[in-house]
Design a protein around this motif. Structure first.
Motif, mmCIF file in Angstrom:
data_model
loop_
_atom_site.group_PDB
_atom_site.id
_atom_site.type_symbol
_atom_site.label_atom_id
_atom_site.label_comp_id
_atom_site.label_asym_id
_atom_site.label_seq_id
_atom_site.Cartn_x
_atom_site.Cartn_y
_atom_site.Cartn_z
ATOM 1 N N ASN A 237 0.855 -1.124 0.010
ATOM 2 C CA ASN A 237 0.154 -0.018 0.136
ATOM 3 C C ASN A 237 0.801 1.285 0.045
ATOM 4 O OD1 ASN A 237 0.766 0.672 2.720
ATOM 5 N ND2 ASN A 237 -0.840 -0.677 3.409
ATOM 6 N N GLU A 238 0.232 2.366 -0.091
ATOM 7 C CA GLU A 238 0.847 3.800 -0.341
ATOM 8 C C GLU A 238 1.695 4.033 1.051
ATOM 9 O OE1 GLU A 238 -0.026 8.309 -1.644
ATOM 10 O OE2 GLU A 238 -1.646 6.611 -1.928
ATOM 11 N N ALA A 239 1.128 3.550 2.248
ATOM 12 C CA ALA A 239 1.886 3.944 3.356
ATOM 13 C C ALA A 239 3.504 3.206 3.533
ATOM 14 C CB ALA A 239 0.763 3.436 4.432
ATOM 15 N N ASP A 240 3.366 2.016 2.852
ATOM 16 C CA ASP A 240 4.616 1.233 2.868
ATOM 17 C C ASP A 240 5.547 2.021 2.219
ATOM 18 O OD1 ASP A 240 3.287 -0.721 4.173
ATOM 19 O OD2 ASP A 240 3.190 -2.131 2.498
ATOM 20 N N TYR A 241 5.153 2.666 1.085
ATOM 21 C CA TYR A 241 6.151 3.426 0.125
ATOM 22 C C TYR A 241 6.446 4.844 1.002
ATOM 23 C CZ TYR A 241 7.496 7.046 -2.898
ATOM 24 O OH TYR A 241 8.131 8.355 -3.497
ATOM 25 N N HIS A 242 5.531 5.507 1.778
ATOM 26 C CA HIS A 242 5.752 6.772 2.408
ATOM 27 C C HIS A 242 6.535 6.552 3.831
ATOM 28 C CE1 HIS A 242 3.664 9.664 -0.060
ATOM 29 N NE2 HIS A 242 2.454 8.915 -0.104
ATOM 30 N N ALA A 243 6.718 5.407 4.336
ATOM 31 C CA ALA A 243 7.483 5.066 5.427
ATOM 32 C C ALA A 243 8.903 4.762 5.136
ATOM 33 C CB ALA A 243 7.146 3.607 5.846
ATOM 34 N N LEU A 244 9.477 4.853 3.738
ATOM 35 C CA LEU A 244 10.961 4.881 3.643
ATOM 36 C C LEU A 244 11.130 5.600 2.470
ATOM 37 C CD1 LEU A 244 11.369 0.858 3.984
ATOM 38 C CD2 LEU A 244 12.129 2.750 5.583
ATOM 39 N N ALA A 245 10.202 6.417 1.820
ATOM 40 C CA ALA A 245 10.484 7.487 0.822
ATOM 41 C C ALA A 245 11.542 8.247 0.878
ATOM 42 C CB ALA A 245 9.074 8.131 0.278
ATOM 43 N N ASP A 246 11.819 8.689 2.149
ATOM 44 C CA ASP A 246 12.853 9.798 2.154
ATOM 45 C C ASP A 246 14.287 9.140 2.330
ATOM 46 O OD1 ASP A 246 12.413 8.402 4.692
ATOM 47 O OD2 ASP A 246 12.625 10.247 6.018
ATOM 48 N N ARG A 247 14.346 7.675 2.337
ATOM 49 C CA ARG A 247 15.564 7.004 2.336
ATOM 50 C C ARG A 247 16.295 6.461 1.026
ATOM 51 N NH1 ARG A 247 15.090 3.774 8.119
ATOM 52 N NH2 ARG A 247 13.539 4.863 8.983
ATOM 53 N N LEU A 248 15.238 6.787 0.087
ATOM 54 C CA LEU A 248 15.606 6.203 -1.223
ATOM 55 C C LEU A 248 16.191 7.166 -2.221
ATOM 56 C CD1 LEU A 248 12.273 4.261 -2.216
ATOM 57 C CD2 LEU A 248 14.424 3.199 -1.144
ATOM 58 N N LEU A 249 17.416 7.059 -2.592
ATOM 59 C CA LEU A 249 18.293 8.028 -3.294
ATOM 60 C C LEU A 249 17.738 7.901 -4.620
ATOM 61 C CD1 LEU A 249 21.882 7.019 -2.021
ATOM 62 C CD2 LEU A 249 20.595 8.975 -1.342
ATOM 63 N N ARG A 250 17.770 8.989 -5.146
ATOM 64 C CA ARG A 250 17.255 9.297 -6.685
ATOM 65 C C ARG A 250 18.298 10.322 -7.451
ATOM 66 N NH1 ARG A 250 12.476 9.382 -3.571
ATOM 67 N NH2 ARG A 250 10.984 7.637 -4.201
ATOM 68 N N ASN A 251 19.583 10.096 -7.134
ATOM 69 C CA ASN A 251 20.477 10.850 -7.712
ATOM 70 C C ASN A 251 21.781 9.996 -8.003
ATOM 71 O OD1 ASN A 251 21.904 10.702 -5.284
ATOM 72 N ND2 ASN A 251 20.973 12.687 -4.804
ATOM 73 N N GLY A 252 22.756 10.667 -8.755
ATOM 74 C CA GLY A 252 23.845 9.817 -9.193
ATOM 75 C C GLY A 252 23.753 8.512 -9.820
ATOM 76 N N GLY A 253 22.741 8.332 -10.933
ATOM 77 C CA GLY A 253 22.493 7.467 -11.847
ATOM 78 C C GLY A 253 21.587 6.272 -11.013
ATOM 79 N N VAL A 254 21.012 6.712 -9.944
ATOM 80 C CA VAL A 254 20.117 5.752 -9.397
ATOM 81 C C VAL A 254 18.582 6.253 -9.602
ATOM 82 C CG1 VAL A 254 19.273 4.749 -7.064
ATOM 83 C CG2 VAL A 254 21.721 5.291 -7.298
ATOM 84 N N GLU A 255 17.873 5.078 -10.084
ATOM 85 C CA GLU A 255 16.599 5.108 -10.451
ATOM 86 C C GLU A 255 15.662 4.177 -9.601
ATOM 87 O OE1 GLU A 255 15.544 4.895 -14.643
ATOM 88 O OE2 GLU A 255 17.367 6.047 -15.464
ATOM 89 N N VAL A 256 14.574 4.726 -9.232
ATOM 90 C CA VAL A 256 13.803 3.947 -7.943
ATOM 91 C C VAL A 256 12.140 3.669 -8.784
ATOM 92 C CG1 VAL A 256 12.686 3.564 -5.779
ATOM 93 C CG2 VAL A 256 15.092 4.543 -6.181
ATOM 94 N N THR A 257 11.671 2.577 -9.011
ATOM 95 C CA THR A 257 10.422 2.276 -9.472
ATOM 96 C C THR A 257 9.767 1.500 -8.482
ATOM 97 O OG1 THR A 257 11.178 2.080 -11.831
ATOM 98 C CG2 THR A 257 9.145 1.085 -11.275
ATOM 99 N N VAL A 258 8.519 1.961 -8.076
ATOM 100 C CA VAL A 258 7.688 1.415 -7.070
ATOM 101 C C VAL A 258 6.449 1.032 -7.300
ATOM 102 C CG1 VAL A 258 6.734 1.950 -4.682
ATOM 103 C CG2 VAL A 258 8.778 2.949 -5.283
#
Length: 263
Positions: A237-258
């Protein structure tokens, strides 16, 4: 006579041994599996040995590995170079998460833990003292720097022990834990660095639920090394994503797909 009878007993105990090892039984009643499996397995090996002593040759590697692991986890300095240490852990529930999830922070008090170079992450063997004698492996990440401690996420849906641990987190602000490790993850010869002169293929990392914590150090290492990396993370669910969203890097060539699998 007696030799054949030992063989019959060995066959008979195979039933409880196999049933207790079923994933459904282990996940729901791990404490029963842990307490039943070892003595039944010992009885099985003993009966097989009495039926045919030559079969002990096949038991030697397993017994040797058990001894090494037992010495490594013991209170004394073991052959694996680790010893048990007791720390205080604090916990908080992550509201709205499936399970729900709970985050443990193990306060190490400045103790020297971990390895200087463990880009693929680390894991610990942990026992929560209020929950008895069970030991479980958990993926860990640094919580605000190594001196601040180690952090781990658990879900109540992981089994009866994690369910009890999450309930303990909800009712108790802090409790004592025993810790062996952390140990660096292995996993083959792949590298996080782009040491091939820019021709290195991108890394594809897959994770589900709380399992993403094991990849957080790898994401940080890939970003710092400039290695292209894509994380595919599935949550319920969306709450699972928001619980760790701020810890997922999105720079330096890192892409995140949820992917959110349930509305």
């Amino acid at each position: 006579g007696l030799v054949n009878f030992m063989g019959v007993v060995a066959i008979a105990v195979c039933g409880p041994l196999a049933l207790s090892a079923l994933p459904l039984v282990r996940r729901r009643c791990y404490h029963a599996f842990q307490r039943l499996h070892m003595p039944v397995a010992l009885l099985f090996v003993t009966c097989c040995a009495l039926h045919d002593l030559a079969i002990l040759t096949f038991a030697v590697p397993g017994l040797a590995f058990w001894y090494v692991e037992w010495r490594g986890r013991g209170g004394r300095k073991g052959v694996l170079g680790c010893s048990l240490r007791r720390f205080t852990a604090t916990a908080r529930l992550l509201p709205g998460t499936s399970g729900p999830w709970a985050e443990l922070t193990i306060h190490c008090g400045g103790a020297a833990l971990g390895h200087d170079a463990a880009p693929r992450g680390e894991w610990v063997s942990l026992r929560a003292l209020p929950l008895g004698t069970e030991w479980h492996p958990l993926s860990v990440t640094s919580a605000g720097g190594r001196a601040a401690g180690l952090s781990a996420l658990v879900s109540a849906r992981g089994g009866d022990w994690t369910k009890a641990l999450v309930h303990l987190c909800a009712t108790t602000g802090s409790f004592e834990v025993e810790l062996a490790g952390p140990f660096p993850f292995g996993g083959g010869p792949w590298s996080l660095s782009g040491g091939g002169g820019g021709g290195e293929p991108a890394l594809l990392l897959l994770a589900g639920g709380t399992g993403v914590t094991g990849w957080l150090p790898a994401l940080a290492a890939a970003a710092s090394e400039g290695r292209p990396c894509r994380l595919v993370w599935c949550v319920q669910n969306e709450a699972d994503y928001h619980a760790l969203a701020d810890r997922l890097l999105r720079n330096g060539g890192v892409e995140v797909t949820v992917y959110i699998t349930r509305a």
